[in-house]
Design an enzyme around this catalytic site. Structure first.
Site, PDB file in Angstrom:
ATOM      1  N   ARG A 184      -6.688  -1.579  -5.158  1.00  0.00           N
ATOM      2  CA  ARG A 184      -7.582  -0.585  -4.559  1.00  0.00           C
ATOM      3  C   ARG A 184      -6.964   0.796  -4.715  1.00  0.00           C
ATOM      4  O   ARG A 184      -5.745   0.961  -4.586  1.00  0.00           O
ATOM      5  CB  ARG A 184      -7.790  -0.909  -3.079  1.00  0.00           C
ATOM      6  CG  ARG A 184      -8.803  -0.024  -2.364  1.00  0.00           C
ATOM      7  CD  ARG A 184      -8.911  -0.423  -0.900  1.00  0.00           C
ATOM      8  NE  ARG A 184      -9.775   0.485  -0.149  1.00  0.00           N
ATOM      9  CZ  ARG A 184      -9.691   0.667   1.159  1.00  0.00           C
ATOM     10  NH1 ARG A 184      -8.786   0.001   1.867  1.00  0.00           N
ATOM     11  NH2 ARG A 184     -10.505   1.509   1.774  1.00  0.00           N
ATOM     12  N   GLU A 199      -3.855   7.021  -2.453  1.00  0.00           N
ATOM     13  CA  GLU A 199      -3.256   5.758  -2.005  1.00  0.00           C
ATOM     14  C   GLU A 199      -3.634   4.648  -2.965  1.00  0.00           C
ATOM     15  O   GLU A 199      -4.793   4.512  -3.365  1.00  0.00           O
ATOM     16  CB  GLU A 199      -3.689   5.399  -0.587  1.00  0.00           C
ATOM     17  CG  GLU A 199      -3.092   4.086  -0.103  1.00  0.00           C
ATOM     18  CD  GLU A 199      -3.105   3.910   1.408  1.00  0.00           C
ATOM     19  OE1 GLU A 199      -2.867   2.778   1.867  1.00  0.00           O
ATOM     20  OE2 GLU A 199      -3.337   4.900   2.128  1.00  0.00           O
ATOM     21  N   GLU A 207       0.863  -1.181   0.000  1.00  0.00           N
ATOM     22  CA  GLU A 207       0.000   0.000   0.000  1.00  0.00           C
ATOM     23  C   GLU A 207       0.901   1.232   0.000  1.00  0.00           C
ATOM     24  O   GLU A 207       1.761   1.360   0.867  1.00  0.00           O
ATOM     25  CB  GLU A 207      -0.887   0.025   1.243  1.00  0.00           C
ATOM     26  CG  GLU A 207      -1.707  -1.226   1.471  1.00  0.00           C
ATOM     27  CD  GLU A 207      -2.188  -1.300   2.903  1.00  0.00           C
ATOM     28  OE1 GLU A 207      -2.690  -0.287   3.423  1.00  0.00           O
ATOM     29  OE2 GLU A 207      -2.045  -2.375   3.512  1.00  0.00           O
ATOM     30  N   ASP A 225      -6.839   9.088   0.680  1.00  0.00           N
ATOM     31  CA  ASP A 225      -6.662   8.847   2.107  1.00  0.00           C
ATOM     32  C   ASP A 225      -6.719  10.157   2.892  1.00  0.00           C
ATOM     33  O   ASP A 225      -6.724  11.253   2.322  1.00  0.00           O
ATOM     34  CB  ASP A 225      -5.328   8.134   2.343  1.00  0.00           C
ATOM     35  CG  ASP A 225      -5.301   7.370   3.660  1.00  0.00           C
ATOM     36  OD1 ASP A 225      -6.324   7.348   4.356  1.00  0.00           O
ATOM     37  OD2 ASP A 225      -4.242   6.795   3.988  1.00  0.00           O
TER      38      ASP A 225
END
Length: 477
Positions: A60, A70, A16, A64
């Protein structure tokens, strides 16, 4: 070590990455960060009525807290696959940035969007690059805390992003002189193991969200790492972590390297480019980052001699590349001459750029131009960021030679070997047929006309007849 134990040589993993964002014109801010972040996501919101979506590649993408775009990769099961899908996120964000610039131009606003794959801004705020590794329930958190953390604390020596630490962002004893550090993230970590992510920023987050069968697996959430621009740096960061996890699962012990004060030690190591800053161990012995990393690398080479080869997962040949690079980097640092890795490791590449400017102009680290270089190194926009320009010109090493088309394809195509394939295929069919659906990491759901959902708790499975049936039901409407 025993290869007969439950060792994941094929491991589900993901990254991530939070990005910094600015919009400038003639060196000045053209649009406020909050506004340009919203502009970046406007095509997403207009189409999906949300700034938080799952993408066609199974990953995804969302906005954020703090206006940070993100991107989370889909589930990957090999080192090279993960590196490709990490880079694919940049492709997606660059497309959005191009659209944002055109939208601004339509409003008669001149501005260039910059997206920084770094971990701290000019105000000292920190944002993360989080690594996720699936591990079995058999491995104890206590063992990870004692024996994996020494590796994580010291690995900034081999894969730090480099950073000019400013007085307001340094953890210091009153010395306010800017200094070049190994890591951007080290000054923002306060605990070893914790369930928090923002308040205390631990090295390992223990919040138990496996996104899989919770009786079999846990998701190891590592939040201490720097974002990597260099593919070779990223390969070393992820590949070495995979090897250490495999060794721990195989029964190898690293308890002799347990560190007495992790939060202080990670800062001390960051400020010492030689790797020789004192590291007090729990045993009472004094070691250093260089010695600890050498011990892990030596054990990794031994492990490769017995590491089983899987049909999927990271091949032994790729892991040998990781160990060879690991040893090469440590040997260069040990010798005091990093010229042999000046195209391989982010903190070395960036430092050489800064050193050249200092030698040419006599600037110290407070000079605004050097601070600008520190940030521009991480800009992912083609033709704008320093590192990506060096990469385009062949001035830095590539781990994924010849993979540019695979990276572009990966922005819209899921991995074919993990659960992400079902998620990506489901979303593609739904979008092509205007079906009302929703997904998350473990579920596929048709919302209308008759709600129906399934849980996919095996992240290693790329096929499930229930997912096929859901896709067929959309096509048969």
């Amino acid at each position: 070590m025993s290869a007969d134990k439950a060792v994941f040589t094929r491991r589900i993993m993901g990254i991530e990455t939070e990005f910094g964002i600015t919009c400038t014109h003639d060196g000045a801010q053209a649009v406020a960060p909050d506004d340009i972040a919203r502009q970046l996501f406007r095509p997403i919101v207009d189409r999906f009525r949300s700034s938080n979506i799952y993408t066609l590649n199974g990953g995804r993408l969302y906005l954020d807290v703090g206006s940070h775009p993100e991107y989370a990769t889909p589930e990957c099961d090999s080192l090279n696959q993960l590196l490709i899908y990490d880079r694919a996120g940049e492709v997606t964000l660059n497309r959005l940035a191009d659209q944002a610039e055109h939208a601004l131009a339509d409003q008669h606003i001149e501005g260039t969007v910059h997206l920084m794959k770094n971990n701290t801004d000019s105000l000292g705020n920190s944002y993360g690059c989080h690594e996720n590794y699936l591990v079995g329930r058999a491995i104890l958190l206590k063992k990870l805390g004692q024996e994996f953390i020494p590796f994580l604390i010291t690995r900034q020596l081999i894969c730090g992003a480099g950073h000019i630490a400013r007085p307001h962002s340094r953890f210091s004893d009153g010395d306010t002189t800017p200094v070049y550090q190994l890591s951007q993230r080290a000054d923002h970590v306060w605990e070893g193991v914790s369930s928090a992510t923002t308040r205390s920023r631990p090295i390992i987050n223990t919040r138990d969200e496996p996104h899989a069968d919770s009786e079999m697996y846990r998701r190891l959430h590592v939040i201490v790492g720097d974002s990597s621009m260099s593919e070779t740096t990223a390969a070393l960061k992820i590949g070495s972590a995979l090897l250490v996890l495999e060794m721990l699962e195989a029964g190898c012990s690293f308890d002799e390297w347990e560190i007495a004060n992790p939060s202080k030690t990670i800062r001390d190591i960051s400020r010492d480019l030689t790797g020789r800053a004192e590291v007090p161990l729990r045993s009472g012995r004094i070691s250093c980052a260089l010695e600890i990393q050498q011990a892990f690398a030596e054990k990794a080479q031994q492990w490769l001699d017995e590491r089983p080869e899987e049909q999927h997962g990271t091949p032994n040949a790729d892991m040998q590349r990781v160990v060879d690079l690991w040893k090469k980097v440590l040997a260069a640092i040990d010798s005091g001459d990093t010229s042999s890795i000046e195209a391989d490791i982010d903190w070395v590449i960036k430092k050489n750029i800064i050193d050249r400017y200092q030698d040419k102009f006599g600037w110290d680290l407070t000079h605004p131009k050097l601070q600008q270089i520190d940030y521009a190194y991480h800009d992912i926009r083609p033709g704008k960021g320093i590192f990506r320009t060096l990469e385009e010109r062949g001035r830095v090493s590539r781990w994924l030679d010849g993979a540019d088309s695979s990276i572009t394809d990966a922005a819209d195509t899921p991995p074919q070997t993990t659960r992400a394939k079902m998620r990506g295929d489901f979303l593609r069919v739904a979008q092509e047929n205007d079906a009302d659906v929703s997904v998350d990491w473990t579920r596929l759901k048709i919302n209308r006309p008759e709600p129906h959902d399934i849980a996919l708790l095996d992240p290693f499975a790329a096929h499930d007849s229930r997912a096929d049936d859901m896709i067929s039901s959309i096509l048969d409407r």
